[in-house]
Design an enzyme around this catalytic site. Structure first.
Site, short mmCIF file in Angstrom:
data_model
loop_
_atom_site.label_atom_id
_atom_site.label_comp_id
_atom_site.label_asym_id
_atom_site.label_seq_id
_atom_site.Cartn_x
_atom_site.Cartn_y
_atom_site.Cartn_z
N ASN A 1 -5.03 -48.06 71.67
CA ASN A 1 -4.31 -48.77 70.62
C ASN A 1 -4.34 -50.25 70.99
O ASN A 1 -3.62 -50.68 71.89
CB ASN A 1 -2.87 -48.23 70.57
CG ASN A 1 -2.06 -48.88 69.47
OD1 ASN A 1 -2.55 -49.77 68.77
ND2 ASN A 1 -0.82 -48.45 69.32
N LYS B 1 -2.97 -50.22 74.74
CA LYS B 1 -2.34 -49.01 75.28
C LYS B 1 -3.43 -47.95 75.34
O LYS B 1 -4.23 -47.85 74.40
CB LYS B 1 -1.21 -48.53 74.39
CG LYS B 1 -0.06 -49.50 74.36
CD LYS B 1 1.14 -48.91 73.65
CE LYS B 1 2.24 -49.93 73.55
NZ LYS B 1 2.63 -50.25 72.18
N ARG C 1 -7.06 -46.59 67.41
CA ARG C 1 -6.06 -46.53 66.34
C ARG C 1 -6.24 -47.79 65.48
O ARG C 1 -6.29 -48.91 66.01
CB ARG C 1 -4.66 -46.53 66.94
CG ARG C 1 -3.60 -46.64 65.88
CD ARG C 1 -2.22 -46.79 66.47
NE ARG C 1 -1.25 -46.89 65.41
CZ ARG C 1 -0.32 -47.83 65.34
NH1 ARG C 1 -0.22 -48.76 66.27
NH2 ARG C 1 0.52 -47.85 64.34
N HIS D 1 1.99 -44.88 59.76
CA HIS D 1 2.44 -43.76 60.61
C HIS D 1 1.78 -42.44 60.22
O HIS D 1 2.28 -41.37 60.55
CB HIS D 1 3.97 -43.53 60.53
CG HIS D 1 4.78 -44.60 61.15
ND1 HIS D 1 6.04 -44.91 60.70
CD2 HIS D 1 4.56 -45.41 62.20
CE1 HIS D 1 6.54 -45.89 61.45
NE2 HIS D 1 5.66 -46.21 62.37
N HIS E 1 9.92 -40.09 60.64
CA HIS E 1 9.46 -40.77 61.86
C HIS E 1 10.32 -42.02 61.97
O HIS E 1 10.09 -43.01 61.27
CB HIS E 1 7.98 -41.12 61.73
CG HIS E 1 7.44 -41.97 62.85
ND1 HIS E 1 6.41 -41.58 63.67
CD2 HIS E 1 7.79 -43.20 63.28
CE1 HIS E 1 6.16 -42.51 64.57
NE2 HIS E 1 6.99 -43.52 64.34
N GLY F 1 9.73 -48.90 64.23
CA GLY F 1 9.25 -48.86 62.85
C GLY F 1 9.61 -47.48 62.32
O GLY F 1 9.54 -46.51 63.08
N ARG G 1 12.65 -55.08 60.56
CA ARG G 1 12.10 -55.20 59.19
C ARG G 1 13.12 -54.76 58.14
O ARG G 1 13.90 -53.84 58.39
CB ARG G 1 10.84 -54.35 59.03
CG ARG G 1 9.68 -54.84 59.85
CD ARG G 1 8.48 -53.93 59.71
NE ARG G 1 7.91 -53.66 61.01
CZ ARG G 1 7.23 -52.56 61.34
NH1 ARG G 1 7.04 -51.61 60.45
NH2 ARG G 1 6.76 -52.40 62.54
N ARG H 1 19.88 -48.39 70.69
CA ARG H 1 20.80 -48.05 71.80
C ARG H 1 21.92 -49.08 71.87
O ARG H 1 23.09 -48.74 72.08
CB ARG H 1 20.04 -47.99 73.13
CG ARG H 1 19.24 -46.72 73.28
CD ARG H 1 18.23 -46.82 74.35
NE ARG H 1 17.10 -47.63 73.93
CZ ARG H 1 15.87 -47.56 74.41
NH1 ARG H 1 15.61 -46.72 75.39
NH2 ARG H 1 14.90 -48.33 73.96
N ILE I 1 14.18 -43.05 67.70
CA ILE I 1 15.55 -42.72 67.27
C ILE I 1 15.63 -41.22 66.96
O ILE I 1 16.54 -40.53 67.43
CB ILE I 1 15.95 -43.53 66.01
CG1 ILE I 1 15.83 -45.04 66.27
CG2 ILE I 1 17.36 -43.18 65.56
CD1 ILE I 1 15.94 -45.91 65.02
N GLY I 2 14.67 -40.73 66.20
CA GLY I 2 14.68 -39.33 65.77
C GLY I 2 14.65 -38.34 66.92
O GLY I 2 15.25 -37.27 66.84
N GLU J 1 0.80 -39.22 68.63
CA GLU J 1 -0.31 -39.79 67.86
C GLU J 1 -1.60 -39.78 68.69
O GLU J 1 -2.69 -39.60 68.15
CB GLU J 1 0.03 -41.22 67.45
CG GLU J 1 1.11 -41.26 66.39
CD GLU J 1 1.80 -42.60 66.29
OE1 GLU J 1 2.72 -42.86 67.08
OE2 GLU J 1 1.44 -43.39 65.41
#
Ligand code: AMP
Length: 398
Positions: free
Chosen positions: A8, A15, A89, A178, A206, A210, A239, A283, A330-331, A382
Site C-alpha cells: 500500500n 505498508k 492497493r 473500502h 467498516h 475512515g 472528514r 479513544r 472502531i468497529g 484487505e
C-alpha cells in the site's frame, strides 16, 4: 507455493505484508514511513521479532530497496526472485476497473488519468509501482482497486442529481471506497454465518479513521456511503461525510476562504476532530465523553446517528437484512461505539444486543439469540484479498 507481497503505497509511506500463497500465511509485515525525509523510518516484523531503523529515505525506490534488503538479510527470502507477485492497493479505479488487473501499460495510463479524482494517493501508487517494477522486474504486478467492488451499483445508486452533462463529461459520480474490505467481510460473513442463506443481505460497517457502509446482496455491492471521493458518507476521524452542498459556498462567503482551503478543512480538520476540538482518535473521544466533555459527547452522538441512519436506509434498500457487521478500528475495538449505534436502531429493527459479548474482543456474534437480525464483529483483512488476487494472477485466473 509462491511468495506474494501486498503493498500500500502512500505519498510518504509504503505498508507491506509478505505472504506464502495459497496458504495465506503471513511471513512478515512492516512499513516504510517518512519517505522524503532524512529521518525516515523502516520497520519489519518477522517471527515475533520487530526491527526498526531511522535513516534517510529520500524516495520510494530507497524504501523498496530497504524492504527487499531486509528480507534477504533476515533470511526470509534467499533472493529477490523468490517474490513472484506484487499486489498494489489503488484507491481509485474510476469506471474502468471492476476487478483487480495486471498492472500493465493500460492500467498505468488509467491510474494516471484518474489523478484528478484522487490527487492524494494516485501519484504515490504510480511511484510505488515503478519502484517495485525496477527492483523486481520479473514479478507479476497487479492493481487492486478500492472502488472495484462497488462497480455493481446501479445508476440510481451512483448518479448524483447534477446536470447530466457533468456525469457524462467528467465521470462525476459515486465510486465508493473500502471496497476490498467490504468484499473480504462479505465473503467471510457468508462463510461463517450465512452458509445456508441464499442471496444473503448484509449491511457492512467498516468504521475506523475512515468509515464507510455498504449494502451487499448475494456478495455484490448494491449501495455504499462514500461518494466521488472518500469524503462522502458518514462522519469520520477528520472528514465531514455528507453535508448540504451549500455549506461550501456559505462558509466561503462568511470566511473569505477559497473553496480549495475549505475542501482541505473538510478532509483534514472536520469529523471527530472538528466537532470535538480535541482529537480525531475515538479513544480520546470515548475518554473525553466519560469525563463529561460535551463536545466529545456531541461528536460521538453525531457519528452514531449518521451510521445508524445509513443502516436504516440500507435495511430498506435491501428489503431487510440477514446480518449487520462491524469492522475496522472502531468497529472491531469499541463496544461503547457499537452500543451507541445499535441503541439508535434496536427498536426499529428488533435488534437485541448481548452486552457481555459486545464488551469482549475478537470475531464474535454480539446480538442475543432473540435478536431479529444477527449482529457480528469481523476483523477486516484487505491485504489477504490482495495476496489472493496476486496468486490468481500467477495461476492465470485473475
Ligand atoms: P483504522 O483506520 O481502521 O485503522 O482505525 C483507526 C481508528 O480506530 C483510530 O483512529 C481510532 O479512532 C479507532 N480505534 C482504534 N482502537 C480503538 C479502541 N480501542 N476504541 C475506540 N476506537 C478505537
Amino acid at each position: 507455493m509462491a511468495k506474494c507481497i501486498a503493498v500500500n503505497c502512500g505519498s510518504s509511506s509504503i505498508k507491506y505484508k509478505l505472504y506464502e500463497m495459497p496458504e495465506e500465511k503471513v511471513i512478515c509485515s512492516g512499513q516504510v514511513e517518512r519517505i522524503g525525509h532524512e529521518d525516515g523510518i523502516f520497520s519489519i516484523k518477522f517471527n515475533g521479532q520487530a526491527r526498526k531503523e531511522i535513516l534517510p529515505i529520500m524516495d520510494h525506490a530507497v524504501g523498496v530497496e530497504l524492504i527487499l534488503k531486509a528480507l534477504v538479510e533476515m533470511n526470509i527470502i534467499a533472493s529477490f526472485d523468490e517474490i513472484k507477485a506484487v499486489g498494489h492497493r489503488v484507491v481509485q479505479g474510476g469506471k474502468y476497473f471492476s476487478k483487480s488487473v495486471i498492472f500493465d501499460d493500460y492500467c498505468e495510463e488509467k491510474v494516471a488519468e484518474l489523478i484528478p479524482l484522487d490527487p492524494l494517493h494516485a501519484p504515490a501508487h504510480l511511484t510505488g509501482f515503478h519502484a517495485f517494477k525496477k527492483a523486481l522486474p520479473n514479478a507479476v504486478a497487479i492493481a487492486v482497486f478500492d472502488t472495484a467492488f462497488h462497480q455493481t451499483m446501479e445508476a440510481e445508486d451512483y448518479v448524483f442529481p447534477i446536470p447530466y452533462e457533468y456525469t457524462e463529461k467528467y465521470a462525476c459520480r459515486r465510486y465508493g471506497a473500502h471496497g476490498t474490505s467490504h468484499n473480504y467481510l462479505a465473503i467471510k460473513a457468508k462463510e461463517d454465518y450465512l452458509k445456508d442463506v441464499d442471496d444473503e443481505r448484509i449491511i457492512s460497517c467498516h468504521i475506523g479513521s475512515g468509515s464507510s457502509l455498504a449494502a451487499i446482496r448475494g456478495g455484490k455491492c448494491v449501495a455504499t456511503t462514500m461518494g466521488l471521493t472518500p469524503l462522502g458518507g458518514v462522519m469520520m476521524g477528520t472528514r465531514t461525510g455528507d453535508m448540504d452542498p451549500s455549506v461550501m459556498d456559505y462558509l466561503s462567503t462568511c470566511t473569505g476562504k477559497d473553496v480549495h482551503v475549505l475542501y482541505d478543512e473538510f478532509n483534514k480538520k472536520s469529523g471527530f476532530l472538528g466537532v470535538s476540538g480535541k482529537s480525531n482518535d475515538t479513544r480520546d473521544i470515548e475518554s473525553g465523553a466519560a469525563e463529561g466533555d460535551e463536545r466529545c459527547i456531541l461528536a460521538a452522538n453525531l457519528f452514531a446517528r449518521r451510521v445508524a441512519d445509513f443502516i436504516g436506509s440500507y435495511f430498506v434498500r435491501l428489503g431487510g437484512a440477514d446480518l449487520i457487521l462491524f469492522s475496522a478500528g472502531i468497529g472491531e475495538n469499541s463496544g461503547w461505539f457499537r452500543k451507541l449505534i445499535i441503541d439508535r436502531i434496536s427498536d426499529a429493527l428488533g435488534i437485541v444486543l448481548d452486552e457481555e459479548a459486545n464488551n469482549s474482543r475478537g470475531e464474535k456474534v454480539i446480538s442475543a439469540p432473540n435478536s431479529k437480525i444477527k449482529v457480528v464483529v469481523i476483523p477486516t483483512d484487505e491485504e489477504v484479498m490482495i495476496a489472493r488476487d496476486c496468486y490468481k494472477a500467477l495461476e492465470g485466473t485473475l
